[in-house]
Motif scaffolding. Sequence first.
Motif, PDB file in Angstrom:
ATOM      1  N   PHE A 180      35.423  -4.909  14.851  1.00  0.00           N
ATOM      2  CA  PHE A 180      35.693  -3.497  14.231  1.00  0.00           C
ATOM      3  C   PHE A 180      34.458  -2.856  14.133  1.00  0.00           C
ATOM      4  CE2 PHE A 180      38.336  -6.857  12.404  1.00  0.00           C
ATOM      5  CZ  PHE A 180      39.524  -6.598  12.757  1.00  0.00           C
ATOM      6  N   ASN A 181      34.713  -1.592  14.876  1.00  0.00           N
ATOM      7  CA  ASN A 181      33.413  -0.817  15.067  1.00  0.00           C
ATOM      8  C   ASN A 181      33.312   0.487  14.204  1.00  0.00           C
ATOM      9  OD1 ASN A 181      35.172   1.071  16.136  1.00  0.00           O
ATOM     10  ND2 ASN A 181      34.750   0.533  18.185  1.00  0.00           N
ATOM     11  N   ASN A 182      33.969   0.523  12.992  1.00  0.00           N
ATOM     12  CA  ASN A 182      33.965   1.697  12.027  1.00  0.00           C
ATOM     13  C   ASN A 182      34.044   1.156  10.800  1.00  0.00           C
ATOM     14  OD1 ASN A 182      36.701   2.438  11.280  1.00  0.00           O
ATOM     15  ND2 ASN A 182      36.795   2.540  13.321  1.00  0.00           N
ATOM     16  N   TYR A 183      33.714   1.762   9.887  1.00  0.00           N
ATOM     17  CA  TYR A 183      33.523   1.331   8.468  1.00  0.00           C
ATOM     18  C   TYR A 183      35.059   1.166   7.741  1.00  0.00           C
ATOM     19  CZ  TYR A 183      32.878   1.222   3.380  1.00  0.00           C
ATOM     20  OH  TYR A 183      32.628   0.743   2.154  1.00  0.00           O
ATOM     21  N   ARG A 184      35.782   2.158   8.321  1.00  0.00           N
ATOM     22  CA  ARG A 184      37.101   2.254   7.737  1.00  0.00           C
ATOM     23  C   ARG A 184      37.937   0.884   8.063  1.00  0.00           C
ATOM     24  NH1 ARG A 184      40.776   4.977   5.032  1.00  0.00           N
ATOM     25  NH2 ARG A 184      43.019   5.049   5.881  1.00  0.00           N
ATOM     26  N   LEU A 185      37.920   0.602   9.433  1.00  0.00           N
ATOM     27  CA  LEU A 185      38.443  -0.665   9.902  1.00  0.00           C
ATOM     28  C   LEU A 185      37.883  -1.831   9.406  1.00  0.00           C
ATOM     29  CD1 LEU A 185      39.084   0.014  13.958  1.00  0.00           C
ATOM     30  CD2 LEU A 185      40.853  -0.353  11.974  1.00  0.00           C
ATOM     31  N   GLN A 186      36.717  -1.913   8.999  1.00  0.00           N
ATOM     32  CA  GLN A 186      36.089  -3.029   8.563  1.00  0.00           C
ATOM     33  C   GLN A 186      36.650  -3.310   7.024  1.00  0.00           C
ATOM     34  OE1 GLN A 186      31.828  -2.069   9.066  1.00  0.00           O
ATOM     35  NE2 GLN A 186      31.851  -1.974  11.195  1.00  0.00           N
TER      36      GLN A 186
ATOM     37  N   TYR B 139      29.393 -11.679  12.862  1.00  0.00           N
ATOM     38  CA  TYR B 139      28.161 -10.977  13.364  1.00  0.00           C
ATOM     39  C   TYR B 139      28.143  -9.804  12.924  1.00  0.00           C
ATOM     40  CZ  TYR B 139      24.886  -9.925  16.836  1.00  0.00           C
ATOM     41  OH  TYR B 139      23.746  -9.431  17.613  1.00  0.00           O
ATOM     42  N   GLU B 140      26.919  -8.907  12.957  1.00  0.00           N
ATOM     43  CA  GLU B 140      27.050  -7.580  12.530  1.00  0.00           C
ATOM     44  C   GLU B 140      25.882  -7.114  13.250  1.00  0.00           C
ATOM     45  OE1 GLU B 140      27.320  -5.836   8.232  1.00  0.00           O
ATOM     46  OE2 GLU B 140      25.352  -6.383   8.594  1.00  0.00           O
ATOM     47  N   TYR B 141      26.116  -6.015  14.060  1.00  0.00           N
ATOM     48  CA  TYR B 141      24.966  -5.527  15.022  1.00  0.00           C
ATOM     49  C   TYR B 141      24.832  -3.806  14.493  1.00  0.00           C
ATOM     50  CZ  TYR B 141      22.456  -4.480  19.141  1.00  0.00           C
ATOM     51  OH  TYR B 141      21.377  -3.936  20.000  1.00  0.00           O
ATOM     52  N   ASN B 142      23.571  -3.379  14.448  1.00  0.00           N
ATOM     53  CA  ASN B 142      23.247  -2.163  13.881  1.00  0.00           C
ATOM     54  C   ASN B 142      23.448  -1.541  15.202  1.00  0.00           C
ATOM     55  OD1 ASN B 142      22.930  -2.199  11.127  1.00  0.00           O
ATOM     56  ND2 ASN B 142      21.075  -3.517  11.616  1.00  0.00           N
ATOM     57  N   TYR B 143      24.012  -0.160  15.277  1.00  0.00           N
ATOM     58  CA  TYR B 143      24.092   0.758  16.380  1.00  0.00           C
ATOM     59  C   TYR B 143      22.690   1.452  16.519  1.00  0.00           C
ATOM     60  CZ  TYR B 143      29.415   0.823  16.048  1.00  0.00           C
ATOM     61  OH  TYR B 143      30.739   0.454  16.097  1.00  0.00           O
TER      62      TYR B 143
ATOM     63  N   GLY C 144      28.874   8.400  13.278  1.00  0.00           N
ATOM     64  CA  GLY C 144      29.891   8.791  12.404  1.00  0.00           C
ATOM     65  C   GLY C 144      29.529   8.444  11.084  1.00  0.00           C
ATOM     66  N   ALA C 145      29.836   9.267   9.809  1.00  0.00           N
ATOM     67  CA  ALA C 145      29.302   9.023   8.806  1.00  0.00           C
ATOM     68  C   ALA C 145      29.963   7.566   8.352  1.00  0.00           C
ATOM     69  CB  ALA C 145      30.128  10.079   7.594  1.00  0.00           C
ATOM     70  N   GLY C 146      28.920   6.877   7.710  1.00  0.00           N
ATOM     71  CA  GLY C 146      29.302   5.421   7.434  1.00  0.00           C
ATOM     72  C   GLY C 146      29.520   4.511   8.122  1.00  0.00           C
ATOM     73  N   ASN C 147      29.295   4.876   9.485  1.00  0.00           N
ATOM     74  CA  ASN C 147      29.459   3.674  10.566  1.00  0.00           C
ATOM     75  C   ASN C 147      28.264   3.266  11.182  1.00  0.00           C
ATOM     76  OD1 ASN C 147      32.375   4.347  10.580  1.00  0.00           O
ATOM     77  ND2 ASN C 147      32.102   6.020  12.052  1.00  0.00           N
ATOM     78  N   TYR C 148      27.586   2.418  10.396  1.00  0.00           N
ATOM     79  CA  TYR C 148      26.182   1.822  10.856  1.00  0.00           C
ATOM     80  C   TYR C 148      26.351   0.560  11.887  1.00  0.00           C
ATOM     81  CZ  TYR C 148      25.328   4.938   6.801  1.00  0.00           C
ATOM     82  OH  TYR C 148      25.268   6.010   6.202  1.00  0.00           O
ATOM     83  N   THR C 149      27.431  -0.037  11.619  1.00  0.00           N
ATOM     84  CA  THR C 149      27.211  -1.427  12.309  1.00  0.00           C
ATOM     85  C   THR C 149      28.849  -1.635  12.906  1.00  0.00           C
ATOM     86  OG1 THR C 149      28.252  -2.674  10.516  1.00  0.00           O
ATOM     87  CG2 THR C 149      25.675  -2.620  10.585  1.00  0.00           C
ATOM     88  N   CYS C 150      28.605  -2.528  13.822  1.00  0.00           N
ATOM     89  CA  CYS C 150      29.793  -3.118  14.520  1.00  0.00           C
ATOM     90  C   CYS C 150      29.967  -4.520  14.348  1.00  0.00           C
ATOM     91  CB  CYS C 150      29.704  -3.000  16.201  1.00  0.00           C
ATOM     92  SG  CYS C 150      31.181  -3.355  17.111  1.00  0.00           S
ATOM     93  N   ASN C 151      30.964  -4.934  13.840  1.00  0.00           N
ATOM     94  CA  ASN C 151      31.291  -6.349  13.003  1.00  0.00           C
ATOM     95  C   ASN C 151      32.116  -7.274  13.638  1.00  0.00           C
ATOM     96  OD1 ASN C 151      29.496  -5.305  11.031  1.00  0.00           O
ATOM     97  ND2 ASN C 151      30.962  -5.329   9.591  1.00  0.00           N
TER      98      ASN C 151
END
Length: 300
Positions: free
Chosen positions: A209-215, A228-232, A248-255
């Motif tokens: 899940f690559n954006n905050y809303r989906l997460q 696993y969490e990876y910072n963009y 994008g706003a709030g999208n700091y990591t890909c989980n």
Amino acid sequence: MSRRFRDEEEKLRALKDELQEEEDKMKLMTEKIFSPLIWRRYQNGIKIKDLQENRFYEVIEMILKYYLPEDVLCRNTKIGKDKVSQQCFADRLFFKLKDRASVIAVDEKNDNCLAGVLVLNPVQKCDYGRVYSRAMLVDGNSYKSITEFMNHINRKVDIFEEFQCEIYLRYYLLCVKPEYRHRALGMQLMMVGLDIARHLKIPVVTGVFNNYRLQQIARRIGIDQVLYEYNYNKWSDKNHELIFCNPGAGNYTCNIQAGLVPAPPEPEPTPVKGFEVGGGVTRADKKKAKAKNDAKKKTK
């Protein structure tokens, strides 16, 4: 015409009618078997059902139009300007749709117009890592960049080892048309994914899940273990330039998130007339009414 000939003709006609009846039954049974399974239907006219092959290209066209310009990975790698990458992405997507586990949302009030899609991919341990899973060539600079990043992420976690399972269901892609957003349709599609996992007897669901809303949606429906969490801001190209400079706003990591498939919710008790929950006549009310009526009769 002799009587014997007429009898034989009637027998032949009856046999033809019987064969036609059996053929009609088989046709109806076949249609039921291969007809799309309807998972949910809502009062606003939206229906979620299995994705059939006759709508594959319509789904791919919708994803190319609405998903690519907005997805964090696709937008930052500028895949919208890379026709070769788009074609490669579409080919890979068509391959995923053939798993026949995906679902679509359609608007029954608008001639069954396509409203959204959830692409799901069952992954079996016995097939994982086989040559066929890597047989498709990756072409186009943008798609190569996406694939390189996704491979780096996916190598960090072994779902089979983590959950001691032989199969899991992967949430591959979610897309909802703009005019159908802000109605919780994305969450409803994600929840149907759990129904499909239960239907296929798959114990684990997971996704990148690559954006905050989906997460957040994933967490709400039980895909809440962040493996696993990876910072963009750590990902760069060979020239050490940031690739995801605008996630994008709030999208700091890909989980990578996963979770065990929960048991199906218990069905709500069927209300019985006179004993509805939160209202209606209860047994105590009936006793009181009976006692009151008996008292009135005695006074008379």
